[in-house]
Design a protein around this motif. Structure first.
Motif, mmCIF file in Angstrom:
data_model
loop_
_atom_site.group_PDB
_atom_site.id
_atom_site.type_symbol
_atom_site.label_atom_id
_atom_site.label_comp_id
_atom_site.label_asym_id
_atom_site.label_seq_id
_atom_site.Cartn_x
_atom_site.Cartn_y
_atom_site.Cartn_z
ATOM 1 N N UNK A 61 3.344 -9.524 -4.140
ATOM 2 C CA UNK A 61 2.039 -8.865 -4.175
ATOM 3 C C UNK A 61 1.243 -9.711 -4.656
ATOM 4 N N UNK B 166 0.899 7.565 5.768
ATOM 5 C CA UNK B 166 -0.254 8.802 5.018
ATOM 6 C C UNK B 166 -1.374 8.900 5.874
ATOM 7 N N UNK C 173 1.080 -1.149 -0.083
ATOM 8 C CA UNK C 173 0.000 -0.210 -0.033
ATOM 9 C C UNK C 173 0.974 1.219 0.154
ATOM 10 N N UNK C 174 1.837 1.350 0.710
ATOM 11 C CA UNK C 174 2.781 2.270 1.025
ATOM 12 C C UNK C 174 3.888 2.622 -0.332
ATOM 13 N N UNK C 175 3.996 1.547 -0.909
ATOM 14 C CA UNK C 175 4.725 1.542 -2.000
ATOM 15 C C UNK C 175 4.057 1.891 -3.189
ATOM 16 N N UNK C 176 2.943 1.906 -3.321
ATOM 17 C CA UNK C 176 2.061 2.299 -4.250
ATOM 18 C C UNK C 176 1.767 1.248 -5.349
ATOM 19 N N UNK C 177 2.241 -0.093 -4.927
ATOM 20 C CA UNK C 177 2.231 -1.131 -5.819
ATOM 21 C C UNK C 177 0.653 -1.497 -5.948
ATOM 22 N N UNK C 178 -0.044 -1.340 -4.797
ATOM 23 C CA UNK C 178 -1.629 -1.492 -5.121
ATOM 24 C C UNK C 178 -2.315 -0.230 -4.466
ATOM 25 N N UNK C 179 -3.257 0.117 -5.274
ATOM 26 C CA UNK C 179 -3.932 1.285 -4.877
ATOM 27 C C UNK C 179 -5.166 0.771 -3.688
ATOM 28 N N UNK C 180 -5.201 1.694 -2.869
ATOM 29 C CA UNK C 180 -6.379 1.363 -1.719
ATOM 30 C C UNK C 180 -7.739 1.414 -2.231
ATOM 31 N N UNK C 181 -8.278 0.469 -2.306
ATOM 32 C CA UNK C 181 -9.758 0.799 -2.630
ATOM 33 C C UNK C 181 -10.317 0.126 -1.503
ATOM 34 N N UNK D 211 5.352 1.314 14.480
ATOM 35 C CA UNK D 211 4.496 2.204 13.757
ATOM 36 C C UNK D 211 3.069 1.922 14.077
ATOM 37 N N UNK E 86 -8.244 8.780 8.014
ATOM 38 C CA UNK E 86 -7.913 7.216 7.929
ATOM 39 C C UNK E 86 -6.176 7.676 7.762
ATOM 40 N N UNK E 87 -5.521 6.481 8.327
ATOM 41 C CA UNK E 87 -4.047 6.569 8.357
ATOM 42 C C UNK E 87 -3.469 5.359 7.681
ATOM 43 N N UNK E 88 -2.654 5.228 6.973
ATOM 44 C CA UNK E 88 -1.742 4.059 6.386
ATOM 45 C C UNK E 88 -0.153 4.078 6.837
ATOM 46 N N UNK E 89 0.125 2.960 7.198
ATOM 47 C CA UNK E 89 1.471 2.795 7.579
ATOM 48 C C UNK E 89 1.983 1.403 6.891
#
Lengths: 428, 428
Positions: B214, B40, A13-21, A49, A40-43
């Motif tokens: 992934x 994020x 999620x953080x690397x952008x390899x997948x889009x958070x849907x 963390x 919302x928070x993503x780590x």
């Protein structure tokens, strides 16, 4: 209003390899009971963390939904982090063990160490059943916050939301909300055209009724929400006005789970005791697949043809070589002969045939990429139309498939309307 | 490593009406210079929430990228919030005024009040040019944190990242990063089994090389990341060890964009100048669709059959009635006859035929739901196998389709390995 926050975890999620849907899915599910996500928070999958965020959020929020990190690998740290924040041990949860044991048995899998990791949960937590996957969800109340830990796999999450989480969160509300939602599926008109039509044609839309959309391909979901007990009658009136405007572009009313065109068409064919077949060129099997994805399709579908090359249109469907030479593969004559051939060969009651240019290559000035001929009907009568759908291959194939299924639906309904995709996209 | 955090703002983001793809875009852009997003946070368009988050993040992070809230409406509060945190005034920025004036002139728009709002920025900030849209980005250093405010429109953001933000953030780095990623697609082994295999079989996995996954259906993506210049050689060694362990379960090395089985198979068929056909029962068109979704499929695929009902297996493919009566539709004899029939009828070089019980109904004690016979080969030789894949219909159809395509791939590779889905799922 409950203060609801999300914590998403995952390196991908953080690397952008997948889009958070998933967070959109959670928000949409909460909307159904009149609630919203405040923050919302993503780590990443980092234990420190996670501990820091869970602790900080639990102090401020009423509800925390943690998504991800329930899997079997060393990256999956949600249970560990929650236990550390709650200052409890991680032990094997008997319900989780039962769940994973049965899950493996049904699949003839041997229970292995990574699977067993998924049964190690914080002491004192309750299980939130996972109706699809191996990882159960779990719930713990901490710092006056209800914390729900949920799986990252979207299908598992959706089912857990519908069946477990949303009812559970709803029970936290002081009183039942008066929100009442009716859902419809619409095909052949986009969200902004529909909104414009409503603005222009329906006067005095009541404030107590909200018109909403959920864009999904190919069927658009239309949502009418009444915000008070009294507004239910007004909502019914709004629907009547919409129905007058949209006619058979409204495919069906649905419950929460969206249906596919295959579902709708199978139901209609069953009602009428009919069978359907297809002769596909540019959709390459997608029409057949749309029907057969739905359980029970054998009652309405015996088989169909993917006649991609010209010589297969001849061999499989008996299209004349002369027709192909004279008019080409993408022509009224060819698609009509494909439809007739498929009816004769399979003995089905109704047929849809398609031949078009999905691109990116193969177009000409006369027949550019996006040109498609469709034929549909019965042995008594076959109709044809030529549309122009300039779009990328993916969208073209999916949209042509949806149109083919919709034409069959309208044929079965004996609908006399001309759908907007014909008036707007017909090639003269 | 820089501590980089994102703050996303927007009501439509929180309601789930739109899926946040911007943060993935930002993360992917940062990956190119070896950087990662640590955390994020997303909040609604609420001035107090924005002030609180900007303040809290700026104290901890080296870089904060704020996305959204630069537009012309009253919801757009980023400049206001940043000014309050920095305790400065909002005034008209001359460069922003020049930008919007020229932007309007090029479009023959009249400069209006909402446009002018976009020129009101925190005192002391620098402009970050927007090469597409009306809203400039801006940068301010506060609490030892470089704060960049960026537009929410994806196309504008991408261009701003490429041309402005990434070079600017790169200039903050003491030295160039040495992260290097290699990606592979794997089929027939799950994430947890693969992790277990690596743990058990590969001793002394170097710490400088990270193994990541992934999960995506049906092809699992495997990622090897080397974290220093020296580790590139170690990464290559790790790959050799993985290759020895996994053999042809590794389908291909890929760039950033994942490929489908249809892509891989089309490439192999083209190389060998061969054509493929299918005789599908339980997959109902999904095999054909997987091939024809890929542009250029007409070079390797002429057509195929969806023979769903028994009498269509006879009519389309010439399966003997006697075979169907004696052995049933889901049997070695039937699936072999289907394969032969499809080869003869289409003249293709290779074939995959499938007949199985997708469920939820139709199973028996002898042949439970999830039983599937596959046949694959050429006119010289056809192999068959019976697998048991107890899963829901959706997963069953997709997995059987993937297995069918993988068997064709292995046939073309002349692979002599037995894939794990056969050793693990073969029905005795």
């Amino acid at each position: 209003m409950l203060n609801i926050q999300l914590l998403l975890t995952g390196n991908e999620l953080m690397s952008g390899d997948i889009v958070d849907s998933n967070s959109a899915m959670i928000a949409q599910s909460l909307t159904k009971i009149g609630l919203a996500v405040k923050r919302k928070v993503a780590v990443s999958d980092d234990i420190n963390d996670l501990i820091e965020e869970i602790n900080a959020i639990s102090i401020k929020a009423d509800v925390l939904i943690v998504n991800g990190g329930l899997g079997p690998t060393v990256d999956d740290l949600t249970a560990e982090a929650l236990a550390q924040v709650a200052d409890v041990q991680i032990t094997q949860h008997p319900e989780a063990l039962t769940h994973i044991t049965q899950w493996c048995e049904r699949r003839n899998f041997k229970l292995n160490a990574p699977n067993l990791k998924q049964t190690m949960l914080p002491d004192g937590c309750d299980i939130v059943p996972n109706h699809l996957g191996s990882a159960v969800g779990f719930h713990l109340r901490l710092n006056n916050c209800d914390i729900y830990c949920t799986p990252g796999v979207p299908k598992e999450l959706q089912l857990m939301l519908d069946k477990e989480l949303i009812p559970s969160i709803e029970s936290l509300l002081p009183e039942k909300s008066h929100h009442h939602v009716s859902r419809y599926q619409v095909f052949g008109i986009g969200e902004s055209s529909l909104q414009k039509l409503v603005d222009e044609k329906i006067e005095n839309w009541p404030e107590s009724v909200e018109l909403g959309f959920r864009a999904s391909m190919p069927l658009l979901e239309l949502k009418l929400t009444s915000k008070s007990a009294q507004a239910k009658a007004e909502k019914a009136e709004c629907y009547e006005q919409l129905k007058a405007l949209l006619g058979d572009h409204i495919v069906a009313q649905i419950d929460e789970v969206p249906l596919t065109f295959g579902d709708h068409l199978q139901a209609l064919l069953r009602e009428q005791g009919k069978k359907i077949t297809f002769a596909e060129s540019c959709t390459g099997g997608m029409l057949a697949s749309a029907m057969t994805r739905v359980a029970g399709s054998s009652a309405v579908f015996d088989g169909s043809f993917v006649s991609y090359a010209n010589h297969q249109k001849q061999a499989m469907l008996g299209v004349n070589e002369q027709t192909l030479v004279q008019y080409g593969a993408v022509s009224e004559q060819t698609v009509q002969a494909m439809a007739q051939g498929a009816l004769v060969k399979t003995g089905a009651d109704i047929v849809v045939a398609v031949s078009g240019i999905a691109g990116p290559d193969g177009g000409s000035d006369d027949k550019p990429v996006g040109t498609v001929w469709l034929a549909w009907g019965t042995s008594q009568s076959i109709q044809t139309v030529c549309l122009h759908i300039p779009a990328n291959r993916y969208y073209f194939q999916h949209y042509v498939t949806a149109i083919g299924l919709d034409l069959a639906r309208r044929l079965l309904l004996v609908s006399e309307e001309t759908p907007r995709y014909i008036t707007e996209r017909q090639k003269s």
